[in-house]
Design a protein around this motif. Structure first.
Motif, PDB file in Angstrom:
ATOM      1  N   ILE A   1       6.838   9.766   1.317  1.00 59.75           N
ATOM      2  CA  ILE A   1       5.878   8.819   0.754  1.00 59.75           C
ATOM      3  C   ILE A   1       5.986   7.532   1.561  1.00 59.75           C
ATOM      4  O   ILE A   1       7.010   6.837   1.502  1.00 59.75           O
ATOM      5  N   PRO A   2       4.968   7.174   2.328  1.00 63.24           N
ATOM      6  CA  PRO A   2       5.024   5.912   3.076  1.00 63.24           C
ATOM      7  C   PRO A   2       4.640   4.729   2.199  1.00 63.24           C
ATOM      8  O   PRO A   2       3.862   4.850   1.250  1.00 63.24           O
ATOM      9  N   CYS A   3       5.178   3.558   2.567  1.00 57.28           N
ATOM     10  CA  CYS A   3       4.857   2.310   1.877  1.00 57.28           C
ATOM     11  C   CYS A   3       4.864   1.200   2.909  1.00 57.28           C
ATOM     12  O   CYS A   3       5.799   1.096   3.723  1.00 57.28           O
TER      13      CYS A   3
ATOM     14  N   GLN B   1       8.621  15.280 -10.474  1.00 57.07           N
ATOM     15  CA  GLN B   1       7.192  15.011 -10.687  1.00 57.07           C
ATOM     16  C   GLN B   1       7.048  13.767 -11.540  1.00 57.07           C
ATOM     17  O   GLN B   1       7.695  13.630 -12.584  1.00 57.07           O
ATOM     18  N   GLY B   2       6.197  12.835 -11.090  1.00 56.20           N
ATOM     19  CA  GLY B   2       5.967  11.607 -11.835  1.00 56.20           C
ATOM     20  C   GLY B   2       5.383  10.545 -10.938  1.00 56.20           C
ATOM     21  O   GLY B   2       4.768  10.836  -9.908  1.00 56.20           O
ATOM     22  N   ARG B   3       5.600   9.250 -11.389  1.00 54.20           N
ATOM     23  CA  ARG B   3       5.054   8.116 -10.661  1.00 54.20           C
ATOM     24  C   ARG B   3       6.165   7.434  -9.868  1.00 54.20           C
ATOM     25  O   ARG B   3       7.255   7.205 -10.396  1.00 54.20           O
ATOM     26  N   TYR B   4       5.853   7.102  -8.633  1.00 53.41           N
ATOM     27  CA  TYR B   4       6.793   6.415  -7.772  1.00 53.41           C
ATOM     28  C   TYR B   4       6.204   5.055  -7.430  1.00 53.41           C
ATOM     29  O   TYR B   4       5.031   4.950  -7.025  1.00 53.41           O
ATOM     30  N   LYS B   5       7.033   4.020  -7.624  1.00 53.75           N
ATOM     31  CA  LYS B   5       6.572   2.645  -7.399  1.00 53.75           C
ATOM     32  C   LYS B   5       7.359   2.046  -6.241  1.00 53.75           C
ATOM     33  O   LYS B   5       8.593   2.112  -6.205  1.00 53.75           O
TER      34      LYS B   5
ATOM     35  N   ARG C   1       0.837  -1.195   0.000  1.00 52.61           N
ATOM     36  CA  ARG C   1       0.000   0.000   0.000  1.00 52.61           C
ATOM     37  C   ARG C   1       0.878   1.253   0.000  1.00 52.61           C
ATOM     38  O   ARG C   1       1.895   1.319   0.699  1.00 52.61           O
ATOM     39  N   VAL C   2       0.452   2.258  -0.771  1.00 55.53           N
ATOM     40  CA  VAL C   2       1.009   3.617  -0.766  1.00 55.53           C
ATOM     41  C   VAL C   2      -0.163   4.583  -0.713  1.00 55.53           C
ATOM     42  O   VAL C   2      -1.311   4.189  -0.972  1.00 55.53           O
TER      43      VAL C   2
ATOM     44  N   ASP D   1       7.533  -3.781   8.570  1.00 56.93           N
ATOM     45  CA  ASP D   1       6.768  -3.931   7.337  1.00 56.93           C
ATOM     46  C   ASP D   1       6.387  -2.586   6.732  1.00 56.93           C
ATOM     47  O   ASP D   1       5.419  -2.503   5.968  1.00 56.93           O
ATOM     48  N   ALA D   2       7.135  -1.519   7.047  1.00 53.18           N
ATOM     49  CA  ALA D   2       6.803  -0.212   6.495  1.00 53.18           C
ATOM     50  C   ALA D   2       8.057   0.640   6.414  1.00 53.18           C
ATOM     51  O   ALA D   2       8.924   0.593   7.300  1.00 53.18           O
ATOM     52  N   VAL D   3       8.175   1.431   5.342  1.00 48.54           N
ATOM     53  CA  VAL D   3       9.265   2.383   5.166  1.00 48.54           C
ATOM     54  C   VAL D   3       8.683   3.673   4.614  1.00 48.54           C
ATOM     55  O   VAL D   3       7.513   3.731   4.193  1.00 48.54           O
ATOM     56  N   GLU D   4       9.510   4.729   4.629  1.00 47.82           N
ATOM     57  CA  GLU D   4       9.136   6.016   4.059  1.00 47.82           C
ATOM     58  C   GLU D   4      10.244   6.467   3.114  1.00 47.82           C
ATOM     59  O   GLU D   4      11.430   6.432   3.471  1.00 47.82           O
ATOM     60  N   LEU D   5       9.833   6.909   1.928  1.00 50.19           N
ATOM     61  CA  LEU D   5      10.756   7.500   0.972  1.00 50.19           C
ATOM     62  C   LEU D   5      10.756   9.002   1.206  1.00 50.19           C
ATOM     63  O   LEU D   5       9.718   9.657   1.084  1.00 50.19           O
ATOM     64  N   VAL D   6      11.928   9.558   1.550  1.00 53.10           N
ATOM     65  CA  VAL D   6      12.051  10.973   1.866  1.00 53.10           C
ATOM     66  C   VAL D   6      12.870  11.635   0.759  1.00 53.10           C
ATOM     67  O   VAL D   6      14.008  11.204   0.473  1.00 53.10           O
ATOM     68  N   ILE D   7      12.285  12.662   0.135  1.00 48.51           N
ATOM     69  CA  ILE D   7      12.967  13.429  -0.902  1.00 48.51           C
ATOM     70  C   ILE D   7      12.997  14.872  -0.444  1.00 48.51           C
ATOM     71  O   ILE D   7      11.941  15.509  -0.297  1.00 48.51           O
ATOM     72  N   ARG D   8      14.190  15.383  -0.203  1.00 51.26           N
ATOM     73  CA  ARG D   8      14.342  16.767   0.218  1.00 51.26           C
ATOM     74  C   ARG D   8      14.511  17.663  -1.011  1.00 51.26           C
ATOM     75  O   ARG D   8      15.019  17.238  -2.047  1.00 51.26           O
TER      76      ARG D   8
END
Length: 745
Positions: free
Chosen positions: A45-47, A117-121, A29-30, A103-110
């Motif tokens: 962005i959490p996943c 801009q786009g799609r993150y998988k 899940r995102v 079972d969860a991580v976060e993608l951090v973009i500073r």
């Protein structure tokens, strides 16, 4: 049939369970997209993954696509996963993975840019026994330009304000956004008086006003407001400023957008410092011009209260005068005398007035002061300032130090003279005494006189004489009778009356021998106070008048004697009660006595006497109950001598001992008449401890026991050495041989 029906009903349930078992699988899940972020800000962005097999800690891979192809960004398990174009940003920490759980991580973009801009998988490598469910999920991120602008006053970026306590002030900031998306602004005014910023009042992105912690009541009262104006301005209005309002103020603006799932997301935040505000406390000094005041009754009391303040501008003062019997400045038990509010309206009072002498002085005038006005006076002042809505706010209040006021009573000056207009010469003659007020001065309508009559008995012994109250008057001239005269006054034998304005009289219709003694009167002056109450202000005592005539009977005297008033414990104490006669001699058969012995167990006569024993005129002895081992005996050793013996004296038998004798005299007609009781002067009996006798028996017993124990020890030692420790020693016989001669050898 019944069993078939049950099987048919259970069949759908089994099919549903089988379907759920086969459909169960991994779920990645995102958040729902698109995620809108402002260029230059940070995106998180959490996943998460669920319903998986294998180890509890799962690994994650993140990829990015602008069009169709995905580029690898970062992985939790493969350090070589990152593609070349992202290696620099990942190495600098601008892009990183932050694990929040197994079972969860976060993608951090500073410092996100339009190129991000786009799609993150988000993908998870399979650890399941069978491939079921989804192993990746995508989310769209949209990067918009920064259109939020926050500014303060046009004149300067930050200003300084110096205000007085109770003043009002307003601060403005401007916030506008040109974002292409439909965003909402959240405006918060904050203050920093220490190291941290605190919220004052907010206008949320949902259009609601929200006061900060500690500002709820001031917001409800309208002392703190946030208004919107033209040109996207937000104005903070603060009324009744106090010391807590001093500090740095800033305007904090955040931009919010509603996400695809309907929740609000904060996309950016900006702030600008508007002003630095200093609140100066209002100084107020309240001083009464005099420290200690002494006035005479019925004069006027004049007190001046001076007020000094550094307040400028429009303000009004309020003054209150307090009276208290204690110098406690908490005024918990104080009485409000007069008050003048900020409109110079004075509360009403007949004898007390409050006037405004000048801008800073207020005079309290108390007319016709009374003794009850003695106490402590306080002046309390408060400063009020106007508010924007026309009301007034009290900014400071102070109370002066107390002023001690002593009101000296006006004592009337008069003398008292007592004389006997009728003096008895024989028993049953009338007696009349007149108590007259003379040389009275300063006795006006507010002064009232009352009288008290006293009697003092003539005693032939050396006992202390105390006076007895016959009658007294209170302030309203109510007659109060004493125990000695109550019964005879009720029978009309004794009459108390007022013969003239300045004369009080006592009349005894038939004077008896028990009435012989000294009489005196006390004239009391009463002053009327403002509340119509009467308070005694002075007492004047007359000289005594002696009522006495010679009688044909004898006069008895009593004394106590002891040959040895200091004895040791266990000895016998002898006390003699000796009766002597003066005047006409009587035969022993014509007189008899009741004798009672008393003891006071103290060196001074400050305790209640204890009855030891009594002997009535018929020879019957009565003893009181005793706690100790000593014993008493009371006997008549002669017609006029009575002996009290204390056998085996103990330490609690000490004290003052005296006897009380009641004579009985037989008249010529054969009737026995009781004479007044005669009390002897006490004699002190001292009981000491005999040290030799006290330690004689314990010493003898100790010596005897020590001797017996010593002899017994010697006997035990002898027996032990004689029989128990004996040891036979056998001598070894030695063979005696004679030495051989050298020649024989």
């Amino acid at each position: 049939m019944g069993h078939r029906g049950e099987r048919a009903s259970c069949l759908p349930l089994l099919l549903l369970l089988l379907l759920l078992a086969f459909c169960r699988g991994r779920v990645v899940r995102v958040p729902k997209g698109p995620l809108i972020r402002v260029v230059g800000t940070e995106v998180v962005i959490p996943c998460s993954v669920s319903d998986y097999d294998g180890p509890s800690e799962q690994n994650f891979d993140w990829e990015f696509s602008r069009d169709t192809d995905f580029v690898r960004i970062v992985s939790t398990w493969d350090s070589a996963f990152t593609s070349e174009e992202y290696q620099k940003r990942v190495g600098l920490g601008d892009i990183k993975l932050r694990r929040s759980s197994n079972d969860a991580v976060e993608l951090v973009i500073r410092n996100i840019q339009p190129t991000d801009q786009g799609r993150y998988k988000c993908s998870t490598p399979s650890t399941d026994a069978t491939v079921q469910g989804n192993y990746d999920a995508e989310v769209q991120v949209k990067v918009i330009s920064d259109g939020l602008s926050v500014s303060g006053s046009k004149a300067r970026s930050s200003m300084s304000l110096r205000l007085s306590e109770g003043d009002s002030f307003k601060l403005r900031c401007s916030a506008i956004t040109t974002s292409p998306e439909h965003t909402h602004l959240h405006v918060t005014w904050q203050i920093k008086s220490g190291s941290a910023w605190r919220d004052i009042l907010s206008l949320t992105h949902e259009g609601k006003f929200q006061p900060g912690p500690g500002y709820e009541e001031r917001y409800r009262n309208g002392d703190i407001r946030l208004d919107t104006g033209a040109n996207d301005t937000y104005r903070l209005s603060v009324s009744q400023a106090s010391s807590v309002d001093g500090g740095a103020y800033r305007c904090l603006v955040s931009e919010w957008v509603r996400g695809a799932d309907g929740s609000w997301q904060k996309i950016q935040e900006k702030s600008v410092e508007i002003a630095s505000v200093a609140i100066q406390r209002t100084a107020l000094d309240v001083v009464i011009s005099t420290s200690n005041v002494s006035v005479t009754e019925r004069d006027s009391l004049d007190l001046l209260c001076n007020i000094t303040t550094d307040r400028s501008g429009i303000f009004q003062a309020e003054v209150m005068w307090y009276f208290s019997l204690s110098p406690d400045d908490s005024l918990s038990d104080a009485q409000v005398l007069l008050s003048m509010d900020r409109d110079s309206i004075v509360s009403d009072s007949t004898l007390i007035s409050l006037s405004h002498v000048d801008r800073n002085s207020y005079r309290l005038l108390v007319r016709d002061v009374d003794v009850e006005d003695s106490g402590y006076y306080f002046c309390q002042a408060a400063v009020w300032v106007p508010l924007h809505n026309g009301s007034w706010h009290k900014v400071v209040e102070r109370t002066s130090a107390p002023v001690s006021v002593v009101v000296t009573a006006l004592e009337p000056d008069y003398e008292v003279f007592l004389n006997a207009s009728k003096m008895p010469k024989f028993s049953d003659d009338p007696t009349e005494l007149n108590c007259r007020i003379t040389n009275a001065q300063d006795t006006e309508a507010n002064i009232r006189f009352t009288v008290s009559w006293y009697y003092r008995q003539h005693l032939h012994s050396d006992d202390v004489v105390t006076e007895e109250l016959l009658a007294t008057m209170d302030a309203d001239w109510t007659l109060l009778l004493g125990d000695r005269s109550r019964e005879r006054t009720q029978k009309g034998e004794i009459i108390f009356f007022k013969k003239a304005v300045d004369t009080f009289s006592l009349r005894i219709q038939w004077t008896s021998e028990n009435d012989r003694g000294d009489y005196f009167c006390v004239i009391s002056a009463w002053s009327r106070h403002r509340n119509n109450s009467w308070v005694k202000s002075k007492d004047v005592t007359s000289a005594s008048v002696s009522i006495f005539w010679a009688t044909q009977g004898p006069v008895f005297n009593v004394s106590v004697h002891s040959d040895n008033p200091t004895i040791y414990q266990g000895e016998l104490a002898d006390l003699l009660c000796i009766v002597t006669m003066e005047g006409m001699a009587l035969e022993p058969d014509d007189m008899s006595f009741d004798v009672s012995w008393f003891a006071v167990r103290s060196f001074a006569l400050d305790r209640e006497p204890i009855l030891l024993a009594s002997l009535d005129r018929r020879g019957i002895v009565t003893q009181s109950r005793r706690n100790g081992s000593s014993d008493l005996s009371l006997e008549r050793i002669s017609p006029l001598e009575f002996r009290l013996r204390v056998h085996g004296c103990e330490d609690h038998d000490f004290g003052n001992h005296y006897c009380v004798v009641t004579p009985w005299v037989r008249s010529a007609t054969g009737v026995w008449q009781q004479e007044p009781d005669i009390k002897a002067k006490p004699i002190f009996l001292s009981v000491k401890m005999d040290v030799l006798n006290a330690f004689k028996y314990p010493l003898l017993i100790g010596i005897g026991l020590a001797t017996v124990i010593g002899l017994l020890s010697c006997l035990i030692g002898y027996c032990s050495s004689r029989w128990c420790c004996k040891k036979e020693v056998q001598e070894t016989r030695r063979e005696r041989r004679r030495l051989m001669s050298m020649e024989m050898d």
